[in-house]
Design an enzyme around this catalytic site. Structure first.
Site, mmCIF file in Angstrom:
data_model
loop_
_atom_site.group_PDB
_atom_site.id
_atom_site.type_symbol
_atom_site.label_atom_id
_atom_site.label_comp_id
_atom_site.label_asym_id
_atom_site.label_seq_id
_atom_site.Cartn_x
_atom_site.Cartn_y
_atom_site.Cartn_z
ATOM 1 N N ARG A 1 0.827 -1.219 0.000
ATOM 2 C CA ARG A 1 0.000 0.000 0.000
ATOM 3 C C ARG A 1 0.857 1.263 0.000
ATOM 4 N NH1 ARG A 1 -2.310 0.913 5.017
ATOM 5 N NH2 ARG A 1 -1.504 3.020 5.132
ATOM 6 N N TYR B 1 -11.377 15.688 -20.218
ATOM 7 C CA TYR B 1 -12.120 14.441 -20.052
ATOM 8 C C TYR B 1 -13.287 14.671 -19.075
ATOM 9 C CZ TYR B 1 -12.878 9.713 -18.169
ATOM 10 O OH TYR B 1 -13.431 8.549 -17.731
ATOM 11 N N ASP C 1 -2.344 16.672 -18.490
ATOM 12 C CA ASP C 1 -2.729 15.287 -18.768
ATOM 13 C C ASP C 1 -2.466 15.040 -20.249
ATOM 14 O OD1 ASP C 1 -4.069 12.966 -19.531
ATOM 15 O OD2 ASP C 1 -5.753 13.285 -18.175
ATOM 16 N N LYS D 1 -4.282 3.438 -20.675
ATOM 17 C CA LYS D 1 -4.305 3.671 -22.118
ATOM 18 C C LYS D 1 -2.967 3.254 -22.748
ATOM 19 C CE LYS D 1 -8.446 5.335 -21.378
ATOM 20 N NZ LYS D 1 -8.584 5.720 -20.006
HETATM 21 C C1 LIG Z 1 -7.523 12.013 -20.941
HETATM 22 C C2 LIG Z 1 -7.927 11.082 -19.836
HETATM 23 N N1 LIG Z 1 -7.457 11.288 -18.596
HETATM 24 C C3 LIG Z 1 -7.798 10.473 -17.570
HETATM 25 C C4 LIG Z 1 -8.655 9.421 -17.746
HETATM 26 C C5 LIG Z 1 -9.022 8.556 -16.590
HETATM 27 O O1 LIG Z 1 -8.299 7.341 -16.652
HETATM 28 P P1 LIG Z 1 -8.756 5.996 -15.934
HETATM 29 O O2 LIG Z 1 -9.921 5.459 -16.683
HETATM 30 O O3 LIG Z 1 -7.512 5.139 -16.004
HETATM 31 O O4 LIG Z 1 -9.109 6.344 -14.516
HETATM 32 C C6 LIG Z 1 -9.165 9.156 -19.015
HETATM 33 C C7 LIG Z 1 -10.078 8.014 -19.238
HETATM 34 O O5 LIG Z 1 -10.620 7.804 -20.285
HETATM 35 C C8 LIG Z 1 -8.795 10.012 -20.098
HETATM 36 O O6 LIG Z 1 -9.267 9.825 -21.338
#
Ligand SMILES: Cc1ncc(COP(=O)(O)O)c(C=O)c1O
Length: 382
Positions: free
Chosen positions: A49, A103, A175, A200
């Site tokens: 953890r 997102y 991001d 991803k």
């Molecule tokens: C650009 C982006 N950031 C963050 C996330 C969140 O990722 P996770 O599904 O691994 O929590 C996503 C999910 O689709 C995403 O497209």
């Protein structure tokens, strides 16, 4: 497109050094929650953890090298990474400026959860760069940007934003999930912190949920502290799978880049498709910027179909190779409809305003032969 200097996959494949004889070629999976520790020692104990299981540590080290960061840390999901990265730099009463092109899950986190912590968020349209400075308050502590964006694949110019962030002493969090560190490394463009959904491209096989952040050691230390308290550590097996995925990241990205371009160029010629969104096409709003800052244009393609939602539904029902599923960036081609997934809560008018009409499809090109992906789309559109 040739890969720009600075992207080294040595990070993935290991710093050149001889392996000891009889050592395993694949890393060992240490699926153990805890580790024996010396009696009487007050050294930090090993406990999964805490994120100090060797599988967790190995991928963090590799990812930090890939992003060109001091340090990195993996957590249990991309959302976990976004949440902890922000909580590491924001306190109750602070103000966050965010790009409006983000997102949906991130936006809900900001609107629903950050509001509970007394953190206010102002959204800025990156098409109007003056708004970044206008949105500043005395309490502003950080700026958040996603690039490339979902699903229009816009490439946000980090130049003026990082200038303001530096001038005002703000943390710039980016991001870059849609690019992966092979195609875009935000820290080289003025970002302080990079966030990725490792679900991803980093993992790339649609079999893991994971996230990561990278940046200065002091920042990662704070995320580590929060991760331990909020219980966000990545499971060792998931870390092992991310490691396996990362070993083919550069190869996969080359193929995703090639397939994205081939499908986008084909799609532009189709009368049933009214608009194609791909940063590698000259017709894309940010093509010039994309050419400058990206090492590759990626595997994500936005398609607008003539005939709207009905045509989209018809195509989706006829596809065989391409799977109708949310998520993206795996070895298999996936397709989804933002109106029913990521942008559902925005409503048809809001989506139309954002440039996402009904009939918009988000295609995540996998690593199949481009001709097979195109063949499936061709059959489906007939
Ligand atoms: C650009 C982006 N950031 C963050 C996330 C969140 O990722 P996770 O599904 O691994 O929590 C996503 C999910 O689709 C995403 O497209």
């Amino acid at each position: 497109m040739t890969r720009k200097a600075g992207v080294s996959t040595l990070a993935i494949h290991g710093i050149p050094q001889r392996r000891p004889d009889w050592s395993p070629v694949a890393p060992a999976l240490l699926q153990s929650s805890t580790f024996s520790n010396p009696v009487g020692s007050d050294d930090e104990v090993l406990y999964s953890r805490y994120g100090n299981n060797p599988n967790q540590r190995d991928i963090a080290r590799k990812y930090a090298l890939l992003e060109g960061a001091d340090e990195a840390i993996f957590v249990a999901s991309g959302m976990g990474a976004t949440a902890l990265a922000h909580l590491a730099v924001l306190r109750p009463g602070d103000h966050l400026i965010s790009s409006g092109w983000i997102y949906g899950g991130t936006q809900r986190l900001f609107d629903q959860e950050f509001a509970r912590f007394g953190i206010e968020v102002t959204y800025v349209n990156p098409d109007h760069p003056r708004q970044w400075r206008k949105a500043l308050r005395k309490s502003t502590r950080a700026i958040f940007v996603e690039t490339p964006t979902n699903p229009l694949l816009r490439i946000v110019d980090l130049g003026p934003i990082s200038y303001i962030a530096e001038e005002e002493g703000l943390a710039l969090l980016v991001d870059a999930t849609f690019a992966s560190p092979v195609n875009f490394r935000p820290l080289e463009h003025g970002a302080d912190i990079v966030i990725t959904s490792a679900t991803k491209y980093l993992n790339g096989h649609s079999d893991v949920i994971a996230g990561a952040v990278a940046g200065a050691s002091s920042f990662v230390e704070e995320v580590n502290r929060l991760m331990r308290l909020w219980g966000q550590a990545i499971d060792p097996h998931a870390a092992w799978l991310v490691d396996r995925g990362m070993r083919t990241l550069a190869l996969r990205m080359d193929r995703h880049n090639q397939n994205g371009m081939a499908v986008a160029q084909w799609a532009e010629q189709q009368s049933a498709i009214t608009k194609v969104h791909y940063p590698g096409l000259a017709s894309h709003a940010d093509h010039a910027r994309a050419k400058k800052v990206l090492n590759g244009f990626g595997g994500m393609v936005g398609l607008e179909l003539k005939g709207g939602a009905k045509s989209a539904e018809r195509l989706l029902n006829r596809l065989k190779l391409i799977t109708h599923a949310p998520s993206l960036a795996g070895v298999e081609t996936l397709i989804s409809e933002p109106r029913l997934t990521s942008h559902k809560s925005i409503g048809p008018e809001g989506r139309a305003k954002m440039g996402i009409p009904d009939g918009f499809l988000r295609l995540s090109c996998g690593i199949e032969d481009a001709a097979d992906i195109i063949g499936d789309l061709e059959e489906g559109l007939k």
